[in-house]
Scaffold this active site. Structure first.
Site, short mmCIF file in Angstrom:
data_model
loop_
_atom_site.label_atom_id
_atom_site.label_comp_id
_atom_site.label_asym_id
_atom_site.label_seq_id
_atom_site.Cartn_x
_atom_site.Cartn_y
_atom_site.Cartn_z
N ASP A 70 0.87 -1.17 0.00
CA ASP A 70 0.00 0.00 0.00
C ASP A 70 0.92 1.23 0.00
O ASP A 70 2.08 1.14 0.44
CB ASP A 70 -0.87 -0.03 1.25
CG ASP A 70 -1.76 1.18 1.38
OD1 ASP A 70 -2.28 1.65 0.35
OD2 ASP A 70 -1.93 1.66 2.52
N ASP A 72 -0.26 4.97 0.72
CA ASP A 72 -0.59 5.95 1.76
C ASP A 72 -0.51 5.33 3.15
O ASP A 72 -1.07 4.27 3.41
CB ASP A 72 -2.00 6.50 1.53
CG ASP A 72 -2.10 7.31 0.25
OD1 ASP A 72 -1.07 7.80 -0.23
OD2 ASP A 72 -3.22 7.45 -0.27
N GLU A 79 -1.08 10.48 3.77
CA GLU A 79 -2.33 9.91 3.26
C GLU A 79 -2.72 10.87 2.15
O GLU A 79 -3.32 11.92 2.39
CB GLU A 79 -3.39 9.84 4.36
CG GLU A 79 -4.63 9.08 3.97
CD GLU A 79 -4.43 7.58 3.90
OE1 GLU A 79 -4.97 6.97 2.95
OE2 GLU A 79 -3.72 7.02 4.75
N ARG A 115 -15.28 11.28 -1.42
CA ARG A 115 -14.12 12.14 -1.16
C ARG A 115 -13.78 13.00 -2.37
O ARG A 115 -13.57 14.22 -2.25
CB ARG A 115 -12.92 11.28 -0.74
CG ARG A 115 -13.05 10.71 0.65
CD ARG A 115 -11.87 9.85 1.03
NE ARG A 115 -11.88 8.58 0.32
CZ ARG A 115 -10.91 7.67 0.41
NH1 ARG A 115 -9.85 7.90 1.15
NH2 ARG A 115 -10.99 6.53 -0.25
N SER A 159 -2.40 0.50 -4.60
CA SER A 159 -2.92 1.60 -3.80
C SER A 159 -4.29 2.08 -4.24
O SER A 159 -4.61 2.06 -5.43
CB SER A 159 -1.93 2.79 -3.87
OG SER A 159 -2.45 3.94 -3.25
N GLY A 160 -5.07 2.56 -3.26
CA GLY A 160 -6.31 3.23 -3.57
C GLY A 160 -6.10 4.70 -3.86
O GLY A 160 -7.06 5.43 -4.12
N LYS A 208 -7.97 -4.75 -4.31
CA LYS A 208 -6.58 -5.13 -4.05
C LYS A 208 -6.36 -6.64 -4.20
O LYS A 208 -5.37 -7.05 -4.82
CB LYS A 208 -6.12 -4.60 -2.69
CG LYS A 208 -5.94 -3.08 -2.72
CD LYS A 208 -5.30 -2.53 -1.48
CE LYS A 208 -5.13 -1.01 -1.61
NZ LYS A 208 -4.47 -0.42 -0.43
N ASP A 230 -1.68 -0.82 5.88
CA ASP A 230 -2.21 -0.40 7.18
C ASP A 230 -3.71 -0.57 7.32
O ASP A 230 -4.23 -0.44 8.43
CB ASP A 230 -1.87 1.08 7.42
CG ASP A 230 -2.67 2.00 6.50
OD1 ASP A 230 -3.51 2.77 7.00
OD2 ASP A 230 -2.47 1.96 5.27
#
Length: 279
Positions: A70, A72, A79, A115, A159-160, A208, A230
């Site tokens: 990941d 962030d 982040e 977001r 990653s997102g 993922k 995380d």
């Protein structure tokens, strides 16, 4: 129902020194920091995190041919979505949505839509952000990447976050862009925000593990792929049987539900480097 408690109460005394080191590394903007300094723990939680690598973890790590990170709050201390949001003046609203997404209480695609809908970054704003906010790579990451390569293991970023942010980081550490799986912000002809690419693996919950399965199939990694991260979307890669091993990372923010379920939980990247010396 889950209760808000300070980070200091979440881990056993054996984690205290590592936790203090991790705390010193946090240099987040106030709006972002507030969302991270509290974590959630179920009142009936029974399982404590595995802070030393069990033999089974070392065996899986030895057999694995690749490691997916990941980005962030793992590969980097930032982040990025929250940092961009703070730059745009909507930091607190977006940080709260990020906390829900990483805690696993909201579908990731819904959280991403919400977001970005609040942020609506233009191409010019994103370029300005990148120019003014260099990546804060987590301490030990360059050394870990080198150690993994020395052991013949490929490195991937899963990653997102956004390709526009992650690609420069990958290039800096000589990670091929073909090894990056992330989201893409879309812009119209005038450079205004126009949504995100919904075909990317990581724009949705379950993305993922889908990305890890794709990596295994495309590169033929029969020995397995390790996932490091995380949050809940990182742990999904293990729970859905794509990753052979999940290493939880709490060096930036501790999430007790992740710590309790990870195959191994670390507070410092050096722990991973030290584990590689044992295989």
């Amino acid at each position: 129902c889950p209760l808000e408690v300070p980070v200091e109460m979440l881990l056993q005394a054996s984690l205290s020194s590592a936790r203090a080191v991790a705390a010193q590394r946090r240099q987040l903007k106030s709006g972002v920091a507030q969302a991270r300094t509290s974590v959630r723990m179920s009142s009936n939680a029974q399982t404590m995190p595995k802070t030393e690598p069990p033999a089974a973890v070392l065996k899986s790590l030895k057999e694995a041919q690749a490691v997916g990170f990941d980005v962030d709050s793992t590969f980097c201390e930032d982040e990025s979505i929250d940092e961009i949001a703070a730059f745009l003046g909507v930091g607190e609203q977006v940080a709260a949505l990020t906390a829900k997404a990483m805690g696993g209480s909201v579908e990731f695609k819904d959280a991403l839509t919400q977001r970005l809908g609040v942020m609506r970054p233009s191409r010019a704003q994103l370029d300005d952000f990148l120019a003014k906010h260099p990546h804060r790579v987590s301490p030990g990451i360059p050394e870990l990447v080198a150690a993994l390569r020395a052991h013949g293991k490929e490195v991937f970023l899963v990653s997102g976050g956004f390709r526009q942010v992650i690609h420069p980081l990958a290039e800096k550490l000589d990670i091929p862009l073909s090894h990056v799986f992330a989201n893409t912000i879309l812009f119209d002809a005038q450079g205004n925000y126009a949504g995100f690419d919904e075909t990317e693996f990581t724009c949705r919950s379950g993305g993922k593990p889908a990305a890890i399965r794709h990596i295994k199939d495309k590169w033929g990694y029969s020995g397995g792929v390790v996932m490091v991260g995380d949050g809940a979307t990182d742990m999904e890669a293990r729970l859905e049987g794509a990753a052979s091993l999940f290493i939880g990372y709490g060096g930036v923010v501790v999430r007790p539900n992740i710590a309790a379920k990870a195959d191994w939980y670390i507070m410092d990247i050096q722990q991973f480097i030290d584990a590689l010396k044992k295989i």
